[in-house]
Scaffold this active site. Structure first.
Site, PDB file in Angstrom:
ATOM      1  N   ASP A  72       0.861  -1.373   0.009  1.00 35.89           N
ATOM      2  CA  ASP A  72       0.009   0.015   0.027  1.00 35.89           C
ATOM      3  C   ASP A  72       0.857   1.401  -0.141  1.00 35.89           C
ATOM      4  O   ASP A  72       2.187   1.225   0.251  1.00 35.89           O
ATOM      5  CB  ASP A  72      -1.053   0.157   1.158  1.00 35.89           C
ATOM      6  CG  ASP A  72      -0.179  -0.301   2.599  1.00 35.89           C
ATOM      7  OD1 ASP A  72       0.910  -0.509   2.671  1.00 35.89           O
ATOM      8  OD2 ASP A  72      -1.181  -0.787   3.304  1.00 35.89           O
ATOM      9  N   ASP A 141      -7.872  -3.117  13.989  1.00 37.80           N
ATOM     10  CA  ASP A 141      -9.177  -3.459  13.535  1.00 37.80           C
ATOM     11  C   ASP A 141      -9.211  -4.771  12.639  1.00 37.80           C
ATOM     12  O   ASP A 141     -10.068  -4.966  11.976  1.00 37.80           O
ATOM     13  CB  ASP A 141      -9.874  -2.251  12.959  1.00 37.80           C
ATOM     14  CG  ASP A 141      -9.157  -2.083  11.727  1.00 37.80           C
ATOM     15  OD1 ASP A 141      -8.279  -2.553  11.216  1.00 37.80           O
ATOM     16  OD2 ASP A 141      -9.533  -0.984  11.114  1.00 37.80           O
ATOM     17  N   HIS A 143      -7.489  -5.352   9.983  1.00 33.45           N
ATOM     18  CA  HIS A 143      -7.179  -4.976   8.494  1.00 33.45           C
ATOM     19  C   HIS A 143      -5.757  -5.714   8.123  1.00 33.45           C
ATOM     20  O   HIS A 143      -4.957  -5.827   8.787  1.00 33.45           O
ATOM     21  CB  HIS A 143      -7.283  -3.665   8.017  1.00 33.45           C
ATOM     22  CG  HIS A 143      -6.150  -2.738   8.526  1.00 33.45           C
ATOM     23  ND1 HIS A 143      -6.351  -1.544   8.974  1.00 33.45           N
ATOM     24  CD2 HIS A 143      -5.066  -2.789   8.903  1.00 33.45           C
ATOM     25  CE1 HIS A 143      -5.150  -0.908   9.380  1.00 33.45           C
ATOM     26  NE2 HIS A 143      -4.343  -1.848   9.354  1.00 33.45           N
ATOM     27  N   GLU A 148      -9.883  -2.102   5.128  1.00 28.73           N
ATOM     28  CA  GLU A 148     -10.441  -1.834   6.511  1.00 28.73           C
ATOM     29  C   GLU A 148     -11.583  -2.523   6.509  1.00 28.73           C
ATOM     30  O   GLU A 148     -11.972  -3.339   5.507  1.00 28.73           O
ATOM     31  CB  GLU A 148     -10.936  -0.172   6.327  1.00 28.73           C
ATOM     32  CG  GLU A 148      -9.631   0.636   6.358  1.00 28.73           C
ATOM     33  CD  GLU A 148      -9.010   0.845   7.561  1.00 28.73           C
ATOM     34  OE1 GLU A 148      -8.691   0.018   8.177  1.00 28.73           O
ATOM     35  OE2 GLU A 148      -8.552   1.957   7.573  1.00 28.73           O
TER      36      GLU A 148
HETATM   37  P1  PGA Z   1       1.695  -1.361  12.426  1.00 27.42           P
HETATM   38  O1  PGA Z   1       0.582  -1.416  11.400  1.00 27.42           O
HETATM   39  O2  PGA Z   1       2.804  -2.166  11.927  1.00 27.42           O
HETATM   40  O3  PGA Z   1       2.086   0.031  12.362  1.00 27.42           O
HETATM   41  O4  PGA Z   1       1.324  -1.633  13.715  1.00 27.42           O
HETATM   42  C1  PGA Z   1       0.030  -2.339  10.869  1.00 27.42           C
HETATM   43  C2  PGA Z   1      -1.246  -2.464   9.956  1.00 27.42           C
HETATM   44  O5  PGA Z   1      -1.736  -1.299  10.147  1.00 27.42           O
HETATM   45  O6  PGA Z   1      -1.485  -3.256   9.311  1.00 27.42           O
END
Ligand code: PGA
Length: 259
Positions: A72, A141, A143, A148
């Site tokens: 992404d 959450d 994702h 999302e």
């Molecule tokens: P993070 O993010 O590694 O900063 O916890 C992971 C994500 O949002 O997929």
């Protein structure tokens, strides 16, 4: 689905890096075709990348015949912004390994036609032969990539709007101001990830425990998009004890015993 549970984030990260290196080496031993890998950003993969850098420097693995696609990128953030995923990947991985520049793919969040950029990304993945392995993180959450809650489990690379929760969580990289976090991102879809031959997801810390519980013990649901891995024939979650903290005792014991 397999769950690899280690006491600490570093131990689980080292496990993941060695696993990836082994997969790259295994393919290189049997074919000259490139190894195609999906890569993620965020706090989660940093130790895995550190270990991969160590392995490259020690001559234990090479990225010379690896093609990567990042999962992404924010929309509208300049590439040179320190929090762009282009900057992140250069800093934490690409500047330290031997992957040829032309093998590196990251979505262009400033492309004049974002939809065309997403379609071209899917085409490039297919042209490369599809993913051998996709390395992902997981949001609080649930994702996977920026898919999302309520993203279609059949989704492909596209522009998506980030939820207020994700912007809040990611504001730690943007002066703690959620309004400074871009409102949109481009992301590979759930089906882009699950189309990989193998998926390895990392999750560390108690903040991820609820998402891990939903992903492992809950139903397959667009509410927790990483739960789509339950339908994947070769999915592994590598986590620390804290991230496994909300699993039922029996689930925890099962995964520890069967590893
Ligand atoms: P993070 O993010 O590694 O900063 O916890 C992971 C994500 O949002 O997929």
């Amino acid at each position: 689905m397999k769950l690899i549970i280690r006491d600490t984030m570093v131990e689980a990260s080292v496990w993941a890096a060695r696993y990836i290196a082994e997969k790259i080496n295994e393919k290189a031993a049997r074919t000259s075709e490139p190894f195609v890998i999906g890569l993620c950003t965020g706090s989660t993969p940093i130790e895995t990348y550190n270990e991969l850098i160590r392995l490259v420097k020690a001559g234990k693995v090479s990225f010379k015949n690896v093609i990567s696609f990042n999962m992404d990128e924010y929309v509208g953030l300049p590439v040179e912004h320190p929090e762009s995923y282009h900057s992140f990947m250069a800093k934490y991985l690409f500047d330290h390994i031997d992957e040829p520049k032309e093998n590196i793919h990251i979505l262009d969040g400033n492309a004049p036609d974002l939809d065309a950029e997403c379609a071209a990304y899917e085409e490039a993945i297919a042209k490369a032969g599809g993913f051998d392995l996709f390395l992902g993180g997981i949001g609080e959450d649930g994702h996977i990539a920026f898919n999302e809650p309520f993203s279609s489990l059949a989704s492909r690379t596209r522009v998506i709007s980030l939820t207020p929760q994700t912007r809040e969580v990611n504001s730690r990289f943007f002066d703690n101001d959620p309004d400074k976090v871009p409102a949109q991102a481009m992301s590979v879809g759930v089906a882009t990830v699950t189309g990989a031959k193998e998926v390895v997801v990392l999750a560390f810390g108690s903040k991820k425990a609820h998402a891990i519980k939903d992903a492992v013990e809950g139903p397959v649901s667009h509410y927790c998009t990483v739960s789509a891995l339950q339908m994947h024939p070769c999915a592994i979650i590598a986590c620390d004890d804290a991230a496994a903290g909300e699993l039922r005792v029996n689930s925890y014991r099962y995964f520890k015993a069967t590893e």
